[in-house]
Design a protein around this motif. Structure first.
Motif, PDB file in Angstrom:
ATOM      1  N   LEU A 159     -18.068   9.052  32.243  1.00 54.51           N
ATOM      2  CA  LEU A 159     -17.040   9.926  32.795  1.00 54.51           C
ATOM      3  C   LEU A 159     -16.324  10.693  31.687  1.00 54.51           C
ATOM      4  CD1 LEU A 159     -15.477   7.574  35.482  1.00 54.51           C
ATOM      5  CD2 LEU A 159     -16.535   9.775  35.936  1.00 54.51           C
ATOM      6  N   VAL A 160     -15.944   9.975  30.636  1.00 47.98           N
ATOM      7  CA  VAL A 160     -15.251  10.622  29.528  1.00 47.98           C
ATOM      8  C   VAL A 160     -16.147  11.648  28.860  1.00 47.98           C
ATOM      9  CG1 VAL A 160     -14.247  10.243  27.256  1.00 47.98           C
ATOM     10  CG2 VAL A 160     -13.715   8.682  29.133  1.00 47.98           C
ATOM     11  N   ALA A 161     -17.435  11.280  28.657  1.00 48.40           N
ATOM     12  CA  ALA A 161     -18.368  12.189  27.990  1.00 48.40           C
ATOM     13  C   ALA A 161     -18.553  13.471  28.775  1.00 48.40           C
ATOM     14  CB  ALA A 161     -19.717  11.497  27.785  1.00 48.40           C
ATOM     15  N   LYS A 162     -18.714  13.364  30.099  1.00 49.11           N
ATOM     16  CA  LYS A 162     -18.949  14.555  30.899  1.00 49.11           C
ATOM     17  C   LYS A 162     -17.708  15.427  30.984  1.00 49.11           C
ATOM     18  CE  LYS A 162     -23.006  13.155  31.405  1.00 49.11           C
ATOM     19  NZ  LYS A 162     -24.004  13.710  30.500  1.00 49.11           N
ATOM     20  N   GLN A 163     -16.532  14.797  30.848  1.00 44.73           N
ATOM     21  CA  GLN A 163     -15.310  15.576  30.918  1.00 44.73           C
ATOM     22  C   GLN A 163     -14.939  16.168  29.567  1.00 44.73           C
ATOM     23  OE1 GLN A 163     -12.803  12.489  32.761  1.00 44.73           O
ATOM     24  NE2 GLN A 163     -12.431  13.925  34.419  1.00 44.73           N
ATOM     25  N   SER A 164     -15.526  15.650  28.491  1.00 44.16           N
ATOM     26  CA  SER A 164     -15.172  16.127  27.155  1.00 44.16           C
ATOM     27  C   SER A 164     -15.594  17.578  26.990  1.00 44.16           C
ATOM     28  CB  SER A 164     -15.866  15.272  26.090  1.00 44.16           C
ATOM     29  OG  SER A 164     -15.404  13.946  26.150  1.00 44.16           O
ATOM     30  N   GLU A 165     -14.656  18.394  26.590  1.00 47.10           N
ATOM     31  CA  GLU A 165     -14.964  19.817  26.414  1.00 47.10           C
ATOM     32  C   GLU A 165     -15.892  19.994  25.232  1.00 47.10           C
ATOM     33  OE1 GLU A 165     -12.596  24.052  25.817  1.00 47.10           O
ATOM     34  OE2 GLU A 165     -11.504  22.167  25.987  1.00 47.10           O
ATOM     35  N   GLY A 166     -16.891  20.834  25.398  1.00 49.79           N
ATOM     36  CA  GLY A 166     -17.762  21.156  24.287  1.00 49.79           C
ATOM     37  C   GLY A 166     -19.069  20.418  24.228  1.00 49.79           C
ATOM     38  N   LEU A 167     -19.350  19.527  25.180  1.00 53.83           N
ATOM     39  CA  LEU A 167     -20.647  18.856  25.177  1.00 53.83           C
ATOM     40  C   LEU A 167     -21.631  19.615  26.056  1.00 53.83           C
ATOM     41  CD1 LEU A 167     -19.909  15.022  25.387  1.00 53.83           C
ATOM     42  CD2 LEU A 167     -20.792  16.306  23.446  1.00 53.83           C
ATOM     43  N   ARG A 168     -22.871  19.722  25.591  1.00 56.99           N
ATOM     44  CA  ARG A 168     -23.949  20.306  26.379  1.00 56.99           C
ATOM     45  C   ARG A 168     -24.962  19.205  26.700  1.00 56.99           C
ATOM     46  NH1 ARG A 168     -20.467  23.766  26.002  1.00 56.99           N
ATOM     47  NH2 ARG A 168     -20.746  25.845  25.082  1.00 56.99           N
ATOM     48  N   VAL A 169     -25.406  19.182  27.946  1.00 56.82           N
ATOM     49  CA  VAL A 169     -26.414  18.213  28.360  1.00 56.82           C
ATOM     50  C   VAL A 169     -27.798  18.835  28.199  1.00 56.82           C
ATOM     51  CG1 VAL A 169     -27.289  16.785  30.256  1.00 56.82           C
ATOM     52  CG2 VAL A 169     -24.833  17.134  29.996  1.00 56.82           C
ATOM     53  N   ALA A 183     -41.724   9.632  21.894  1.00 60.67           N
ATOM     54  CA  ALA A 183     -42.869   9.885  22.777  1.00 60.67           C
ATOM     55  C   ALA A 183     -42.369  10.147  24.187  1.00 60.67           C
ATOM     56  CB  ALA A 183     -43.811   8.688  22.768  1.00 60.67           C
ATOM     57  N   LEU A 184     -43.058  11.040  24.900  1.00 61.64           N
ATOM     58  CA  LEU A 184     -42.703  11.356  26.273  1.00 61.64           C
ATOM     59  C   LEU A 184     -43.995  11.474  27.085  1.00 61.64           C
ATOM     60  CD1 LEU A 184     -39.977  11.886  27.725  1.00 61.64           C
ATOM     61  CD2 LEU A 184     -40.438  14.324  27.492  1.00 61.64           C
ATOM     62  N   LYS A 185     -44.231  10.497  27.942  1.00 59.90           N
ATOM     63  CA  LYS A 185     -45.442  10.498  28.748  1.00 59.90           C
ATOM     64  C   LYS A 185     -45.379  11.575  29.824  1.00 59.90           C
ATOM     65  CE  LYS A 185     -46.421   5.563  28.116  1.00 59.90           C
ATOM     66  NZ  LYS A 185     -46.597   4.251  28.805  1.00 59.90           N
ATOM     67  N   SER A 186     -46.529  11.907  30.386  1.00 56.99           N
ATOM     68  CA  SER A 186     -46.597  12.904  31.456  1.00 56.99           C
ATOM     69  C   SER A 186     -45.679  12.494  32.609  1.00 56.99           C
ATOM     70  CB  SER A 186     -48.035  13.029  31.962  1.00 56.99           C
ATOM     71  OG  SER A 186     -48.113  13.968  33.013  1.00 56.99           O
ATOM     72  N   GLY A 187     -44.813  13.430  33.023  1.00 55.85           N
ATOM     73  CA  GLY A 187     -43.892  13.163  34.122  1.00 55.85           C
ATOM     74  C   GLY A 187     -42.578  12.538  33.716  1.00 55.85           C
ATOM     75  N   GLN A 188     -42.434  12.142  32.461  1.00 52.68           N
ATOM     76  CA  GLN A 188     -41.193  11.516  32.017  1.00 52.68           C
ATOM     77  C   GLN A 188     -40.175  12.554  31.556  1.00 52.68           C
ATOM     78  OE1 GLN A 188     -42.254   8.615  28.973  1.00 52.68           O
ATOM     79  NE2 GLN A 188     -42.323   6.983  30.495  1.00 52.68           N
ATOM     80  N   SER A 189     -38.898  12.133  31.493  1.00 56.06           N
ATOM     81  CA  SER A 189     -37.834  12.998  30.989  1.00 56.06           C
ATOM     82  C   SER A 189     -36.827  12.150  30.228  1.00 56.06           C
ATOM     83  CB  SER A 189     -37.138  13.732  32.138  1.00 56.06           C
ATOM     84  OG  SER A 189     -36.519  12.811  33.021  1.00 56.06           O
ATOM     85  N   ARG A 190     -36.054  12.809  29.350  1.00 51.07           N
ATOM     86  CA  ARG A 190     -34.992  12.160  28.586  1.00 51.07           C
ATOM     87  C   ARG A 190     -33.767  13.065  28.615  1.00 51.07           C
ATOM     88  NH1 ARG A 190     -37.084   8.404  24.917  1.00 51.07           N
ATOM     89  NH2 ARG A 190     -34.892   7.902  24.454  1.00 51.07           N
ATOM     90  N   VAL A 191     -32.582  12.455  28.600  1.00 53.64           N
ATOM     91  CA  VAL A 191     -31.330  13.208  28.662  1.00 53.64           C
ATOM     92  C   VAL A 191     -30.497  12.910  27.419  1.00 53.64           C
ATOM     93  CG1 VAL A 191     -29.219  13.651  29.976  1.00 53.64           C
ATOM     94  CG2 VAL A 191     -31.357  13.136  31.179  1.00 53.64           C
ATOM     95  N   PHE A 192     -29.963  13.962  26.807  1.00 51.65           N
ATOM     96  CA  PHE A 192     -29.141  13.840  25.611  1.00 51.65           C
ATOM     97  C   PHE A 192     -27.931  14.756  25.743  1.00 51.65           C
ATOM     98  CE2 PHE A 192     -33.590  13.246  24.468  1.00 51.65           C
ATOM     99  CZ  PHE A 192     -33.565  12.040  23.767  1.00 51.65           C
ATOM    100  N   THR A 193     -26.954  14.571  24.873  1.00 49.30           N
ATOM    101  CA  THR A 193     -25.838  15.520  24.779  1.00 49.30           C
ATOM    102  C   THR A 193     -25.706  15.976  23.331  1.00 49.30           C
ATOM    103  OG1 THR A 193     -24.212  13.738  24.448  1.00 49.30           O
ATOM    104  CG2 THR A 193     -24.556  14.534  26.713  1.00 49.30           C
ATOM    105  N   ALA A 194     -25.279  17.222  23.166  1.00 55.21           N
ATOM    106  CA  ALA A 194     -25.050  17.785  21.835  1.00 55.21           C
ATOM    107  C   ALA A 194     -23.728  18.543  21.851  1.00 55.21           C
ATOM    108  CB  ALA A 194     -26.193  18.708  21.426  1.00 55.21           C
ATOM    109  N   PRO A 195     -22.983  18.512  20.759  1.00 49.94           N
ATOM    110  CA  PRO A 195     -21.674  19.172  20.734  1.00 49.94           C
ATOM    111  C   PRO A 195     -21.775  20.657  20.421  1.00 49.94           C
ATOM    112  CG  PRO A 195     -22.076  18.095  18.649  1.00 49.94           C
ATOM    113  CD  PRO A 195     -23.269  17.780  19.515  1.00 49.94           C
TER     114      PRO A 195
END
Length: 286
Positions: free
Chosen positions: A19-29, A56-68
């Motif tokens: 919750l805090v991360a998503k509300q923090s101004e300046g983060l991009r998902v 590694a990322l197999k076919s059909g997989q996904s990963r989520v990160f945040t960057a400032p």
């Protein structure tokens, strides 16, 4: 109120942190998706926010990160890799040395997704260093308040299928990548340097036109700016390998499937907030 377990405390902490991360101004998902038919090894530099710069990322997989805001870097895919348990190995294309975690740029040819995050984000997909995989960048939850072109960027054509033989990179008889004319011929004209080091004299060539025809939403040569640079404000980004620019792109956030055109942040809150309330209520009850 009864005792509560370590697991309960951890779950509350994780949800609160989200919750805090998503509300923090300046983060991009950033959501990175592999729609290719085989495993790829995405690489990111600088990669501190992206699991050290490679995975590694197999076919059909996904990963989520945040960057400032302030992060400026590039994302590309590596193919045909073989890493040992210590993360040492080699790749057919896109290698950043002999390690899984990239601390340096990849070896051309590689299709690059490039980002500069600021009050208005600049992003593009570049074939200036050649091509190895289709890559599409889809902004979500963003706007064009700064007057930019806040739309889908990328290369969804497969240049390996019609790469000129003089540019083709072969592996076991297969074309696995397509080099740039600058990389192959190393002339001022193809490399946009010397007398050709400005947008007036450096014009499209036979080879850059082949790249542009296959990938109209990507840089085909150094000064291909007007149709290839994209600008968004307050956006999150889905980077999809082996997708189509006009496809609706979807990514999982928690247990919710979020698609391009929807607001990732709002959708995340739609499931985090009820879950958070439920956990707190349960914690107080026990």
């Amino acid at each position: 109120m009864g005792n509560f377990s370590t697991g309960t405390v951890y779950l509350v902490f994780v949800i609160f942190s989200l919750l805090v991360a998503k509300q923090s101004e300046g983060l991009r998902v950033f959501t990175i998706i592999n729609e290719c038919k085989e495993t790829i090894w995405p690489a990111i530099t600088p990669g501190e926010q992206f699991e050290g710069g490679g995975f590694a990322l197999k076919s059909g997989q996904s990963r989520v990160f945040t960057a400032p805001v302030g992060w400026s870097g590039r994302i590309w895919g590596r193919t045909g890799c073989n890493f040992d348990q210590d993360g040492n190995g080699t790749c057919e294309t896109g290698s950043c040395g002999s390690t899984l975690k990239c601390g340096a740029s990849g070896k051309p040819p590689a299709t690059l997704a490039e980002f500069t995050l600021a009050s208005a984000d600049y992003y593009d997909v570049s074939l200036v260093d050649g091509y190895n995989l289709p890559v599409v960048v889809t902004p979500v939850n963003g706007n064009s308040n700064g007057g930019g072109n806040c739309t889908v960027a990328g290369c969804d054509g497969d240049l390996r299928l019609n790469c000129p033989k003089e540019l083709a990179v072969k592996f076991n008889g297969r074309t696995v990548a397509c080099r740039s004319a600058c990389d192959v011929f190393d002339t001022d004209q193809y490399c946009c340097r010397g007398l050709y080091g400005n947008p007036v004299t450096c014009q499209p060539t036979y080879y850059s036109k082949i790249f542009k025809d296959a990938c109209p939403g990507a840089y085909s040569y150094a000064y291909d700016d007007p149709t290839s640079i994209f600008i968004c404000s307050d956006a999150d980004y889905i980077i999809t390998f082996c997708s189509k620019r006009k496809e609706k792109v979807c990514a999982y956030h928690g247990n919710r499937l979020i698609c391009s055109g929807a607001s990732i942040i709002n959708s995340i809150f739609s499931w985090i907030i009820p879950m958070f309330s439920t956990v707190i209520s349960w914690w107080l009850w026990i």
